[in-house]
Write a protein that holds these residues in place. Structure first.
Motif, mmCIF file in Angstrom:
data_model
loop_
_atom_site.group_PDB
_atom_site.id
_atom_site.type_symbol
_atom_site.label_atom_id
_atom_site.label_comp_id
_atom_site.label_asym_id
_atom_site.label_seq_id
_atom_site.Cartn_x
_atom_site.Cartn_y
_atom_site.Cartn_z
ATOM 1 N N ASN A 132 0.856 -1.075 0.055
ATOM 2 C CA ASN A 132 0.038 -0.094 0.030
ATOM 3 C C ASN A 132 0.828 1.282 0.000
ATOM 4 N N SER A 133 1.898 1.197 0.670
ATOM 5 C CA SER A 133 2.728 2.380 0.812
ATOM 6 C C SER A 133 3.615 2.570 -0.417
ATOM 7 N N LEU A 134 4.094 1.554 -1.098
ATOM 8 C CA LEU A 134 4.560 1.733 -2.306
ATOM 9 C C LEU A 134 3.824 2.257 -3.382
ATOM 10 N N ALA A 172 4.007 5.330 -5.705
ATOM 11 C CA ALA A 172 4.188 5.273 -7.342
ATOM 12 C C ALA A 172 2.954 5.937 -7.839
ATOM 13 N N THR A 173 1.785 6.278 -7.558
ATOM 14 C CA THR A 173 0.817 6.943 -7.758
ATOM 15 C C THR A 173 1.173 8.295 -7.812
ATOM 16 N N LEU A 174 2.025 8.736 -6.694
ATOM 17 C CA LEU A 174 2.417 10.234 -6.586
ATOM 18 C C LEU A 174 3.466 10.622 -7.699
ATOM 19 N N ILE A 175 4.315 9.524 -8.068
ATOM 20 C CA ILE A 175 5.252 9.674 -8.995
ATOM 21 C C ILE A 175 4.698 9.857 -10.461
ATOM 22 N N ALA A 176 3.924 8.921 -10.759
ATOM 23 C CA ALA A 176 3.053 8.796 -11.853
ATOM 24 C C ALA A 176 2.358 10.240 -12.072
ATOM 25 N N THR A 177 1.711 10.591 -11.285
ATOM 26 C CA THR A 177 0.930 11.982 -11.200
ATOM 27 C C THR A 177 1.976 12.991 -11.503
ATOM 28 N N VAL A 229 5.090 -3.132 -7.284
ATOM 29 C CA VAL A 229 3.595 -2.608 -7.476
ATOM 30 C C VAL A 229 3.741 -1.521 -8.750
ATOM 31 N N MET A 230 2.603 -1.541 -9.354
ATOM 32 C CA MET A 230 2.525 -0.687 -10.788
ATOM 33 C C MET A 230 1.338 0.241 -10.547
#
Length: 472
Positions: A42-44, A48-53, A134-135
């Motif tokens: 969940n943390s990763l 990953a979502t933050l970096i993708a954004t 995670v992706m």
């Protein structure tokens, strides 16, 4: 006492501790690993979502890809993870740790392998050991243009798991060691008193009734010890009664049997003249009557131990007293004694067992005659006290020592026989008397002064007429 019980308890405690520790270790290991894996995923995924954004905004705003790289490097360094940015076909566009994965193609790239969130494995055999992957998709203009992939070594998760498990194991070990106090409590409260009780039971089985089980506890163990001590006292008393009974009966049977044998031999061998045979035959009858009386006393004593043996009727107690006194006429003539009968009423009706009360009076008068001086008198009175009829039998004999007053009702008990000329008896008479009176629900008392005389006073219920209890 063998320490098998205590050893069994220790073995059971150790087995319980080992099994408990094993179960805790297995379940704690699995639960902890699953929990850490979920939390790390969940943390990763959030990272990953933050970096993708952020990466998506580099094309739509003035942000440059250097900003994304800095963010990736910071996250990678802080979390000790590998971060990739790949395109839709699986080509690695950026590698935060610069481990040589940039521009490499991920074989058989499949965005559904992570189940939309994470997977555990070597990730297309690109890592020598298992990693958590995670992706998060990179979306631009509502279209997925690539993915941010973060890999964290499972070994990092296992390291955290081991740290937590160490705390669990140490805590469990401390609790196990502290719980050994249960063994100490068991030894003090249960085993040690039980050991004393077992030793006591062994002593009692061997006939050592003087042994006492010492315990200071007031729980079930203490109660059991006190019960066994009480039991040993009662058995000891029973043994004393039995020994005393055998000694008394042996003595009392031996005396008349010896006399009978001697008289018969004397008659048969002619030692006794013909003119004296009748005299000695009467003595033989007297001795057999003594044996009959002794046997009857023992049988009566056995029947008194059974409840419900009374057969109550209404009868005149004064008449019973006269009849019993008449049966001692010969004895009174020999000792030149007289009865003084004092009755408040000419007829005093009572409700009791006729034959048993007759036996009570016979025993009391017989005792009075035995221990009274010749040419003395025996006073017998009846009267009413309250709602009870009282009967008194008083002699002017040797009396009973104060030390013996509390014991005269005991079975087989005899006061000092040297005080009386008649040394025969089993010590059963007064015990039978008290049992009969108590069976009637009444009381009997003894008042005696040594050298002056003895008085026995007992009560009986007045005559019972059912028709008088009705209405009117």
């Amino acid at each position: 006492m063998k320490k098998s019980l205590f050893i069994k308890f220790i073995v059971a405690y150790i087995i319980f501790g080992v099994l408990g520790f094993t179960v805790v270790a297995l379940f704690s290991s699995r639960l902890t690993y699953r929990y850490l894996l979920q939390e790390q995923a969940n943390s990763l995924y959030s990272e990953a979502t933050l970096i993708a954004t952020t990466y998506s905004e580099t094309r739509d705003t003035s942000l440059s890809e250097d900003v994304v790289n800095e963010q990736m490097n910071a996250v990678s360094t802080f979390l000790h993870v590998d971060i990739w940015i790949v395109d839709r076909n699986g080509k690695i566009l950026s590698d935060a740790n610069k481990k040589g994965y940039k521009d490499r193609q991920i074989e058989n790239f499949d965005t559904t392998r992570t189940g939309g969130r994470y997977e555990v494995g070597t990730y297309h055999d690109m890592f020598p050991s298992e990693v958590l992957t995670v992706m998060a998709p990179v979306t631009r203009a509502y279209t997925t243009s690539g993915y941010v992939i973060i890999h964290n070594s499972v070994q990092n998760i296992l390291s955290s798991q081991y740290e937590i498990l160490n705390i669990v194991y140490v805590t469990s070990l401390i609790i196990f060691l502290l719980s050994m106090g249960i063994l100490v409590v068991f030894y003090i409260i249960v085993y040690r008193p039980l050991n004393k009780i077992t030793i006591g039971a062994t002593k009692y089985a061997a006939g050592d009734y003087a042994y006492k089980i010492e315990t200071n506890s007031r729980d079930e163990m203490g109660y059991l010890a006190e019960t066994l001590n009480f039991m040993s006292d009662e058995i000891s008393k029973a043994d004393d009664y039995q020994r005393q009974f055998i000694a008394n009966v042996s003595h009392d049977f031996r005396s008349p049997l010896t006399s009978i044998k001697g008289y018969l031999e004397a008659i048969l061998d002619g030692t006794v003249p013909k003119e004296l045979e009748e005299k000695y035959l009467r003595r033989l009858i007297s001795e057999t009557e003594r044996l009959t009386k002794l046997t009857k006393s023992m049988l009566n004593l056995g029947s008194l131990d059974k409840k419900g043996f009374l057969s109550r009727t209404n009868f005149d107690i004064n008449r019973v007293i006269r009849d019993v006194c008449a049966s001692f006429e010969m004895t009174c003539q020999k000792k030149e004694m007289v009865f003084q009968l004092t009755f408040a009423e000419k007829k005093e009706m009572v409700y009791a067992d006729y034959s048993k009360i007759q036996q009570v009076l016979y025993n009391l008068i017989d005792n009075a005659l035995k221990f009274s001086n010749p040419k003395s008198s025996i006073s017998i009175k009846t009267g009413i006290r309250g709602n009870r009829v009282f009967i008194s039998v008083k002699d002017t004999g040797i009396g009973i020592p104060k030390a013996d007053l509390s014991k005269i009702w005991d079975r087989f008990y005899k006061a000092d026989q040297s005080r009386g000329k008649d040394k025969h008896g089993t010590g059963l008479g007064l015990s039978i008397v008290k049992s009969i009176i108590n069976a009637h629900g009444e009381n009997i008392d003894c008042i005696s002064t040594e050298g002056v005389g003895t008085e026995f006073v007992f009560t009986l219920p007045p005559a019972y007429y059912p028709e008088q209890n009705g209405e009117g």
